[in-house]
Design a protein around this motif. Sequence first.
Motif, PDB file in Angstrom:
ATOM      1  N   UNK A   8       0.843  -1.210   0.000  1.00 55.62           N
ATOM      2  CA  UNK A   8       0.000   0.000   0.000  1.00 55.62           C
ATOM      3  C   UNK A   8       0.872   1.251   0.000  1.00 55.62           C
ATOM      4  N   UNK A   9       1.902   1.265   0.831  1.00 56.84           N
ATOM      5  CA  UNK A   9       2.781   2.438   0.899  1.00 56.84           C
ATOM      6  C   UNK A   9       3.588   2.615  -0.382  1.00 56.84           C
ATOM      7  N   UNK A  10       3.995   1.515  -0.996  1.00 58.03           N
ATOM      8  CA  UNK A  10       4.709   1.594  -2.268  1.00 58.03           C
ATOM      9  C   UNK A  10       3.803   2.198  -3.350  1.00 58.03           C
ATOM     10  N   UNK A  11       2.576   1.714  -3.453  1.00 57.94           N
ATOM     11  CA  UNK A  11       1.640   2.240  -4.453  1.00 57.94           C
ATOM     12  C   UNK A  11       1.299   3.709  -4.184  1.00 57.94           C
ATOM     13  N   UNK A  12       1.085   4.055  -2.906  1.00 58.00           N
ATOM     14  CA  UNK A  12       0.802   5.444  -2.521  1.00 58.00           C
ATOM     15  C   UNK A  12       1.962   6.343  -2.939  1.00 58.00           C
ATOM     16  N   UNK A  13       3.179   5.923  -2.591  1.00 55.81           N
ATOM     17  CA  UNK A  13       4.354   6.714  -2.933  1.00 55.81           C
ATOM     18  C   UNK A  13       4.539   6.857  -4.428  1.00 55.81           C
ATOM     19  N   UNK A  14       4.352   5.766  -5.169  1.00 54.01           N
ATOM     20  CA  UNK A  14       4.499   5.816  -6.626  1.00 54.01           C
ATOM     21  C   UNK A  14       3.456   6.720  -7.277  1.00 54.01           C
ATOM     22  N   UNK A  15       2.242   6.727  -6.728  1.00 50.92           N
ATOM     23  CA  UNK A  15       1.197   7.616  -7.274  1.00 50.92           C
ATOM     24  C   UNK A  15       1.615   9.084  -7.131  1.00 50.92           C
ATOM     25  N   UNK A  16       2.180   9.430  -5.988  1.00 46.09           N
ATOM     26  CA  UNK A  16       2.588  10.822  -5.781  1.00 46.09           C
ATOM     27  C   UNK A  16       3.846  11.170  -6.573  1.00 46.09           C
ATOM     28  N   UNK A  17       4.752  10.228  -6.709  1.00 41.00           N
ATOM     29  CA  UNK A  17       5.934  10.470  -7.545  1.00 41.00           C
ATOM     30  C   UNK A  17       5.487  10.717  -8.983  1.00 41.00           C
ATOM     31  N   UNK A  18       4.574   9.900  -9.478  1.00 39.52           N
ATOM     32  CA  UNK A  18       4.049  10.061 -10.833  1.00 39.52           C
ATOM     33  C   UNK A  18       3.349  11.421 -10.995  1.00 39.52           C
TER      34      UNK A  18
END
Length: 125
Positions: A8-18
Amino acid sequence: MKIIKLIICLLFGLMFINAGLDKFFHYMPMPEMKPEQAKIFEAFNQLFWLIPLVGAVEILGGLLFIFPKTRALGAIVILPVMVGIVIHNFTMDKSPMGMSIAGLLFLINLWMIIDNKEKYRALLK
């Protein structure tokens, strides 16, 4: 549970990086906007430093959020952006999809803040 939190944290972080990278490179298509939304977007663009600043905060917060050691800091860094996203989706956009995604991301952000509350105690003394 630990692996679910990591994913969940990986996906959350990747969404904001994107989202942050898109503010610099403009590779995602712009959604249709209502006239009042277009006016606000144009006003934001008049402040030439605002969009790059938000993009930089999104990239930094997303990167920090991914790694367990820096997640507490990432959750605090990304919180003001997350509040803006929630306010926008619940006042301007009002689409069920947008509100549910914004609400879910906000809850994930709050979960990580609460999960790391011990790390913030020194700041509050």
